[in-house]
Motif scaffolding. Sequence first.
Motif, PDB file in Angstrom:
ATOM      1  N   ALA A   1       0.680  -1.149   0.121  1.00 18.26           N
ATOM      2  CA  ALA A   1      -0.119  -0.214  -0.191  1.00 18.26           C
ATOM      3  C   ALA A   1       0.922   0.897  -0.169  1.00 18.26           C
ATOM      4  O   ALA A   1       0.861   2.489  -0.891  1.00 18.26           O
ATOM      5  N   VAL A   2       2.132   1.452   0.695  1.00 15.69           N
ATOM      6  CA  VAL A   2       2.733   2.748   0.507  1.00 15.69           C
ATOM      7  C   VAL A   2       4.074   1.785   0.733  1.00 15.69           C
ATOM      8  O   VAL A   2       4.595   1.354   0.555  1.00 15.69           O
TER       9      VAL A   2
ATOM     10  N   ILE B   1      -6.676   6.643  -3.015  1.00 16.08           N
ATOM     11  CA  ILE B   1      -5.797   6.769  -4.108  1.00 16.08           C
ATOM     12  C   ILE B   1      -6.718   6.445  -5.092  1.00 16.08           C
ATOM     13  O   ILE B   1      -6.387   7.056  -6.155  1.00 16.08           O
ATOM     14  N   HIS B   2      -7.629   5.497  -5.147  1.00 12.20           N
ATOM     15  CA  HIS B   2      -8.601   4.458  -6.129  1.00 12.20           C
ATOM     16  C   HIS B   2      -9.815   5.576  -6.950  1.00 12.20           C
ATOM     17  O   HIS B   2      -9.498   6.094  -7.843  1.00 12.20           O
ATOM     18  N   ARG B   3     -10.395   6.633  -5.718  1.00 17.77           N
ATOM     19  CA  ARG B   3     -11.010   7.643  -5.970  1.00 17.77           C
ATOM     20  C   ARG B   3     -10.104   9.061  -6.678  1.00 17.77           C
ATOM     21  O   ARG B   3     -10.557   9.180  -7.736  1.00 17.77           O
ATOM     22  N   GLU B   4      -9.052   8.691  -6.074  1.00 22.91           N
ATOM     23  CA  GLU B   4      -7.874  10.198  -6.469  1.00 22.91           C
ATOM     24  C   GLU B   4      -7.969   9.601  -8.279  1.00 22.91           C
ATOM     25  O   GLU B   4      -7.428  10.635  -9.106  1.00 22.91           O
TER      26      GLU B   4
ATOM     27  N   PRO C   1      -7.405  -0.097   4.467  1.00 22.32           N
ATOM     28  CA  PRO C   1      -8.198   0.562   3.077  1.00 22.32           C
ATOM     29  C   PRO C   1      -8.735   2.047   2.454  1.00 22.32           C
ATOM     30  O   PRO C   1      -8.745   1.859   2.176  1.00 22.32           O
ATOM     31  N   LYS C   2      -9.307   2.396   3.964  1.00 23.19           N
ATOM     32  CA  LYS C   2      -9.365   3.723   2.873  1.00 23.19           C
ATOM     33  C   LYS C   2      -7.946   4.342   2.819  1.00 23.19           C
ATOM     34  O   LYS C   2      -9.043   5.133   1.587  1.00 23.19           O
ATOM     35  N   LEU C   3      -6.790   4.739   2.890  1.00 26.53           N
ATOM     36  CA  LEU C   3      -5.835   4.956   2.102  1.00 26.53           C
ATOM     37  C   LEU C   3      -6.525   4.560   0.996  1.00 26.53           C
ATOM     38  O   LEU C   3      -6.105   5.087  -0.155  1.00 26.53           O
TER      39      LEU C   3
ATOM     40  N   LEU D   1     -13.342  -3.501  -7.275  1.00 22.14           N
ATOM     41  CA  LEU D   1     -11.991  -3.807  -7.517  1.00 22.14           C
ATOM     42  C   LEU D   1     -11.014  -4.096  -6.502  1.00 22.14           C
ATOM     43  O   LEU D   1      -9.757  -4.596  -6.828  1.00 22.14           O
ATOM     44  N   ILE D   2     -10.935  -2.828  -5.484  1.00 25.44           N
ATOM     45  CA  ILE D   2      -9.304  -2.938  -4.485  1.00 25.44           C
ATOM     46  C   ILE D   2     -10.164  -4.669  -3.504  1.00 25.44           C
ATOM     47  O   ILE D   2      -8.688  -5.621  -3.785  1.00 25.44           O
ATOM     48  N   ALA D   3     -11.219  -5.024  -3.210  1.00 25.13           N
ATOM     49  CA  ALA D   3     -11.128  -6.558  -3.039  1.00 25.13           C
ATOM     50  C   ALA D   3     -10.817  -7.216  -4.054  1.00 25.13           C
ATOM     51  O   ALA D   3     -10.104  -8.576  -3.437  1.00 25.13           O
ATOM     52  N   ALA D   4     -10.659  -7.449  -5.045  1.00 23.37           N
ATOM     53  CA  ALA D   4     -10.668  -8.491  -5.967  1.00 23.37           C
ATOM     54  C   ALA D   4      -9.329  -7.960  -6.556  1.00 23.37           C
ATOM     55  O   ALA D   4      -8.635  -9.724  -6.479  1.00 23.37           O
TER      56      ALA D   4
END
Length: 435
Positions: free
Chosen positions: A188-189, A416-419, A410-412, A432-435
Amino acid sequence: MKSKLHVVEVVEAEQSSLRLPEHVQLSLAGIAGQAKEGLLALAVHTGLAVLHETMEWEVDRIVGPKGKHDRDRTAKRHGHTDGEVTLGGRRVQVSRPRVRTVDDTEEIHLDSYREFSSRDLLGQVMLERMLAGVSTRKSRRVDEPVGAEVRESARSTSKSAVSRSFVAKTRTALAELLGRDLSELELAVVLIDGIDLADVTHVVALGITTDGTKVPLCLREGSTENAAVTTALLADLADRGLRLGEEQLYVLDGAKALRKAVRDVAGPRALVQRCRIHKSRNVCGHLPERERPWVRAKLRKAWSEPDHAKALASLKALAAQLEKVHPDAAGSLREGMEETLTLTRLKITGTLLRTLSTTNCIESMFDTVRTSQRNVKRWRDGDMRLRWTAAGMGEAQRGFRRVKGFRDLPKLINAIHRELNPTVPTEEAVTLIAA
């Protein structure tokens, strides 16, 4: 009188019935002698005796009982020879049985001897001692009290032997760090920073997985200001299977070369969070001592503002204020200013914001590296520096815990996906993240 004699006879009869087989009995005189040197010496003496009996048992299993003819046997006894096993931080001589095939074409190795004769444990002990600050000259002082007999016959305890074991183990640690397969990691980072050691900078990458686990990724000798070094570091991670892209957050120390390397390897839209501590330090480095407290206070106030627009406005106002008297400080603040507020723009708050707004995660690992190297007085070459740093990183990893605020990762990821995909609905992004 008769009753007392009867009791003695009964006790002697019970002792004889409980007597162990002769091949596993230990000498009472030997045990008493070892016990005088301490419980550990007694345990070592007993353990070596058990090892001897285990090897003899394995010989019986391969060859068959001694003295019993077996025309179908495939192996035979071949006497005994000297051998060595690892015992703590030393090598101890033992007599080991030999087994060969019936036709004498090859030696049959005993699994029990192979297990205890391995040098892996010896190297690990030497590595831990050196990283704990024990010098090669003082290694013998911390040896366990295993008894005079074992101590006098022990080998691999000299400073040269200790040094060779440490070099071999750290070289292995460096090879594992630089060659480990990273294809299974979901990061994630990614944090990248440099550590100065013996007038040389090492660029280090640390990953944080989606569940908050910290993983040392790579190490390069060079400067964070060198774009070629940092690009090579990230390219190497990609070659080893790590998926580096715009889906991760990159926390950097503020060097322009690092930013360029991330853009070249991860993509032009990769999100970067500049370390706020480095930024504050760089800005204050252009100010006289008396001006620094109020500037630090204004920086902290701006960075603590949860509203991105207000926080950015505060930083711009501070830069304008500094421009009049300290233009270099103002220029330092404007460089990468918006990237110090990336997490604020993503609406990350609380503990995770404090964790990822600086490179403290990687700095804590650097503290362990520096501590492990505190007794090194002379650096011979670049390989030595890299080996020590890799060993220190491995030592730090043993004490790693999940990052503070990991439950908000998960919020981060979702932010990022929204951005990156503003047209994708939140529900679809989560899928999509869960997949």
